[in-house]
Design a protein around this motif. Structure first.
Motif, PDB file in Angstrom:
ATOM      1  N   PHE A  87      44.939  47.770  38.461  1.00 37.39           N
ATOM      2  CA  PHE A  87      43.984  46.987  37.679  1.00 37.39           C
ATOM      3  C   PHE A  87      44.636  46.223  36.540  1.00 37.39           C
ATOM      4  CE2 PHE A  87      44.050  51.165  35.758  1.00 37.39           C
ATOM      5  CZ  PHE A  87      44.019  50.927  34.391  1.00 37.39           C
ATOM      6  N   ALA A  88      45.909  46.498  36.270  1.00 37.04           N
ATOM      7  CA  ALA A  88      46.626  45.788  35.205  1.00 37.04           C
ATOM      8  C   ALA A  88      48.122  45.964  35.402  1.00 37.04           C
ATOM      9  CB  ALA A  88      46.224  46.334  33.831  1.00 37.04           C
ATOM     10  N   HIS A  89      48.873  44.981  34.912  1.00 37.92           N
ATOM     11  CA  HIS A  89      50.328  45.146  34.845  1.00 37.92           C
ATOM     12  C   HIS A  89      50.864  44.411  33.619  1.00 37.92           C
ATOM     13  CE1 HIS A  89      50.087  41.648  37.803  1.00 37.92           C
ATOM     14  NE2 HIS A  89      50.739  41.109  36.787  1.00 37.92           N
ATOM     15  N   LEU A  90      51.855  45.036  33.004  1.00 35.06           N
ATOM     16  CA  LEU A  90      52.537  44.495  31.825  1.00 35.06           C
ATOM     17  C   LEU A  90      53.809  43.817  32.309  1.00 35.06           C
ATOM     18  CD1 LEU A  90      52.610  44.406  28.666  1.00 35.06           C
ATOM     19  CD2 LEU A  90      53.910  46.541  28.778  1.00 35.06           C
ATOM     20  N   HIS A  91      53.988  42.574  31.929  1.00 36.58           N
ATOM     21  CA  HIS A  91      55.158  41.832  32.381  1.00 36.58           C
ATOM     22  C   HIS A  91      56.431  42.375  31.740  1.00 36.58           C
ATOM     23  CE1 HIS A  91      51.999  38.582  33.121  1.00 36.58           C
ATOM     24  NE2 HIS A  91      52.297  39.158  34.262  1.00 36.58           N
ATOM     25  N   GLY A  92      57.483  42.403  32.516  1.00 30.46           N
ATOM     26  CA  GLY A  92      58.763  42.940  32.055  1.00 30.46           C
ATOM     27  C   GLY A  92      59.706  41.883  31.520  1.00 30.46           C
ATOM     28  N   ASP A  93      59.186  40.724  31.175  1.00 25.03           N
ATOM     29  CA  ASP A  93      60.023  39.611  30.724  1.00 25.03           C
ATOM     30  C   ASP A  93      60.227  39.570  29.214  1.00 25.03           C
ATOM     31  OD1 ASP A  93      57.494  38.841  29.867  1.00 25.03           O
ATOM     32  OD2 ASP A  93      57.373  37.077  31.145  1.00 25.03           O
ATOM     33  N   GLY A  94      59.688  40.557  28.500  1.00 23.46           N
ATOM     34  CA  GLY A  94      59.818  40.582  27.047  1.00 23.46           C
ATOM     35  C   GLY A  94      58.703  39.878  26.313  1.00 23.46           C
ATOM     36  N   SER A  95      57.765  39.269  27.031  1.00 27.23           N
ATOM     37  CA  SER A  95      56.673  38.529  26.380  1.00 27.23           C
ATOM     38  C   SER A  95      55.576  39.441  25.853  1.00 27.23           C
ATOM     39  CB  SER A  95      56.057  37.523  27.351  1.00 27.23           C
ATOM     40  OG  SER A  95      55.348  38.185  28.392  1.00 27.23           O
ATOM     41  N   GLY A  96      55.409  40.605  26.478  1.00 25.51           N
ATOM     42  CA  GLY A  96      54.302  41.488  26.129  1.00 25.51           C
ATOM     43  C   GLY A  96      52.991  41.069  26.760  1.00 25.51           C
ATOM     44  N   SER A  97      53.013  39.991  27.552  1.00 29.77           N
ATOM     45  CA  SER A  97      51.790  39.533  28.212  1.00 29.77           C
ATOM     46  C   SER A  97      51.478  40.432  29.398  1.00 29.77           C
ATOM     47  CB  SER A  97      51.943  38.079  28.664  1.00 29.77           C
ATOM     48  OG  SER A  97      52.944  37.958  29.654  1.00 29.77           O
ATOM     49  N   LEU A  98      50.233  40.399  29.817  1.00 25.99           N
ATOM     50  CA  LEU A  98      49.835  41.224  30.944  1.00 25.99           C
ATOM     51  C   LEU A  98      48.701  40.569  31.703  1.00 25.99           C
ATOM     52  CD1 LEU A  98      47.520  44.039  29.773  1.00 25.99           C
ATOM     53  CD2 LEU A  98      48.794  42.759  28.086  1.00 25.99           C
ATOM     54  N   HIS A  99      48.625  40.875  32.976  1.00 23.29           N
ATOM     55  CA  HIS A  99      47.494  40.474  33.803  1.00 23.29           C
ATOM     56  C   HIS A  99      46.601  41.686  33.985  1.00 23.29           C
ATOM     57  CE1 HIS A  99      50.034  37.025  35.279  1.00 23.29           C
ATOM     58  NE2 HIS A  99      48.880  36.440  35.022  1.00 23.29           N
ATOM     59  N   LEU A 100      45.312  41.434  33.979  1.00 25.47           N
ATOM     60  CA  LEU A 100      44.346  42.491  34.246  1.00 25.47           C
ATOM     61  C   LEU A 100      43.047  41.887  34.729  1.00 25.47           C
ATOM     62  CD1 LEU A 100      42.641  41.946  31.543  1.00 25.47           C
ATOM     63  CD2 LEU A 100      43.856  43.860  30.612  1.00 25.47           C
ATOM     64  N   ALA A 101      42.196  42.749  35.228  1.00 27.25           N
ATOM     65  CA  ALA A 101      40.868  42.331  35.668  1.00 27.25           C
ATOM     66  C   ALA A 101      39.849  42.801  34.631  1.00 27.25           C
ATOM     67  CB  ALA A 101      40.551  42.932  37.034  1.00 27.25           C
ATOM     68  N   LEU A 102      38.936  41.907  34.291  1.00 27.93           N
ATOM     69  CA  LEU A 102      37.875  42.208  33.330  1.00 27.93           C
ATOM     70  C   LEU A 102      36.544  41.745  33.921  1.00 27.93           C
ATOM     71  CD1 LEU A 102      39.594  40.868  30.093  1.00 27.93           C
ATOM     72  CD2 LEU A 102      39.099  43.269  30.605  1.00 27.93           C
ATOM     73  N   PRO A 103      35.441  42.362  33.513  1.00 28.98           N
ATOM     74  CA  PRO A 103      34.141  41.829  33.926  1.00 28.98           C
ATOM     75  C   PRO A 103      34.076  40.336  33.594  1.00 28.98           C
ATOM     76  CG  PRO A 103      33.869  43.890  32.737  1.00 28.98           C
ATOM     77  CD  PRO A 103      35.313  43.506  32.603  1.00 28.98           C
ATOM     78  N   THR A 104      33.402  39.574  34.417  1.00 22.40           N
ATOM     79  CA  THR A 104      33.408  38.116  34.295  1.00 22.40           C
ATOM     80  C   THR A 104      33.066  37.633  32.888  1.00 22.40           C
ATOM     81  OG1 THR A 104      32.858  37.922  36.633  1.00 22.40           O
ATOM     82  CG2 THR A 104      32.473  35.982  35.265  1.00 22.40           C
ATOM     83  N   ALA A 105      32.026  38.169  32.280  1.00 22.03           N
ATOM     84  CA  ALA A 105      31.629  37.713  30.940  1.00 22.03           C
ATOM     85  C   ALA A 105      32.724  37.998  29.911  1.00 22.03           C
ATOM     86  CB  ALA A 105      30.316  38.359  30.518  1.00 22.03           C
ATOM     87  N   LEU A 106      33.363  39.140  30.020  1.00 25.68           N
ATOM     88  CA  LEU A 106      34.433  39.477  29.084  1.00 25.68           C
ATOM     89  C   LEU A 106      35.668  38.612  29.345  1.00 25.68           C
ATOM     90  CD1 LEU A 106      35.422  41.146  26.726  1.00 25.68           C
ATOM     91  CD2 LEU A 106      35.927  43.015  28.338  1.00 25.68           C
ATOM     92  N   ALA A 107      35.977  38.333  30.598  1.00 27.06           N
ATOM     93  CA  ALA A 107      37.089  37.429  30.920  1.00 27.06           C
ATOM     94  C   ALA A 107      36.838  36.061  30.280  1.00 27.06           C
ATOM     95  CB  ALA A 107      37.255  37.307  32.427  1.00 27.06           C
ATOM     96  N   GLN A 108      35.607  35.593  30.327  1.00 24.62           N
ATOM     97  CA  GLN A 108      35.263  34.307  29.715  1.00 24.62           C
ATOM     98  C   GLN A 108      35.418  34.365  28.199  1.00 24.62           C
ATOM     99  OE1 GLN A 108      31.340  33.703  31.352  1.00 24.62           O
ATOM    100  NE2 GLN A 108      32.158  32.857  33.262  1.00 24.62           N
ATOM    101  N   GLU A 109      35.057  35.509  27.588  1.00 24.81           N
ATOM    102  CA  GLU A 109      35.249  35.679  26.137  1.00 24.81           C
ATOM    103  C   GLU A 109      36.715  35.624  25.768  1.00 24.81           C
ATOM    104  OE1 GLU A 109      33.335  38.608  23.558  1.00 24.81           O
ATOM    105  OE2 GLU A 109      32.092  39.131  25.284  1.00 24.81           O
ATOM    106  N   VAL A 110      37.560  36.274  26.572  1.00 25.26           N
ATOM    107  CA  VAL A 110      39.003  36.273  26.320  1.00 25.26           C
ATOM    108  C   VAL A 110      39.524  34.839  26.310  1.00 25.26           C
ATOM    109  CG1 VAL A 110      41.235  36.850  27.377  1.00 25.26           C
ATOM    110  CG2 VAL A 110      39.476  38.607  27.138  1.00 25.26           C
ATOM    111  N   ILE A 111      39.116  34.066  27.288  1.00 27.96           N
ATOM    112  CA  ILE A 111      39.572  32.682  27.391  1.00 27.96           C
ATOM    113  C   ILE A 111      39.054  31.863  26.202  1.00 27.96           C
ATOM    114  CG2 ILE A 111      39.396  30.582  28.782  1.00 27.96           C
ATOM    115  CD1 ILE A 111      39.248  32.634  31.236  1.00 27.96           C
TER     116      ILE A 111
END
Length: 160
Positions: A87-111
């Protein structure tokens, strides 16, 4: 973020300009990397979530570290997962960014808050609109916001 349940999170706006990212896969953050100790604290919290095993991502670059729910706990909808029970992964490139799945409304809030963006695969119809990249936390306050969003992703996947 306010102290609500992970499913009812309200995302505060991110300060400063957006980091540069790639417009295709691999979808990565290119600048504004946070300190290594903030990233380590985030991973430590992520790895300790209930019902989670850590391991390689089934969809990201080999350097990424993923969160996989135990199959018995993976009760969320199909769009709560990136692949399998991941359901999530943290990138190993040193950025600290990550991909994850969120409920649609919360994903829209993040954006809307400037804290992340949709994965380019969404625009191509290859991924659910629940798939977002969170920008890596740059300080302790951003760490708390990202942590609450990871908790929301975990809850969406099923165990909360």
């Amino acid at each position: 973020m306010t102290q609500q349940s992970p499913r009812e999170a309200t995302v505060p706006p991110r300060t400063g300009p957006r980091p540069a990212t790639t417009p295709q896969t691999p979808h990565v953050q290119l600048d504004q990397f946070g300190p290594a100790e903030v990233q380590a604290a985030l991973w430590s919290r992520m790895a300790a979530l209930a019902g989670v095993r850590t391991g390689p991502s089934g969809i990201s670059l080999p350097s990424s570290r993923a969160l996989h729910l135990d199959p018995a706990a993976a009760k969320g909808p199909a769009d709560a997962f990136l692949v399998g029970t991941e359901f999530a992964h943290l990138h190993g490139d040193g950025s600290g960014s990550l991909h994850l799945a969120l409920p649609t409304a919360l994903a829209q809030e993040v954006i809307a808050s400037g804290r992340g963006e949709q994965h380019p695969a969404v625009a191509l119809g290859l991924a659910h609109p629940t798939l977002v990249m969170l920008f890596g936390p740059r300080d302790a306050d951003e760490l708390e916001v990202v942590w609450q969003l990871v908790r929301a992703s975990h809850a969406y996947a099923g165990p909360a």
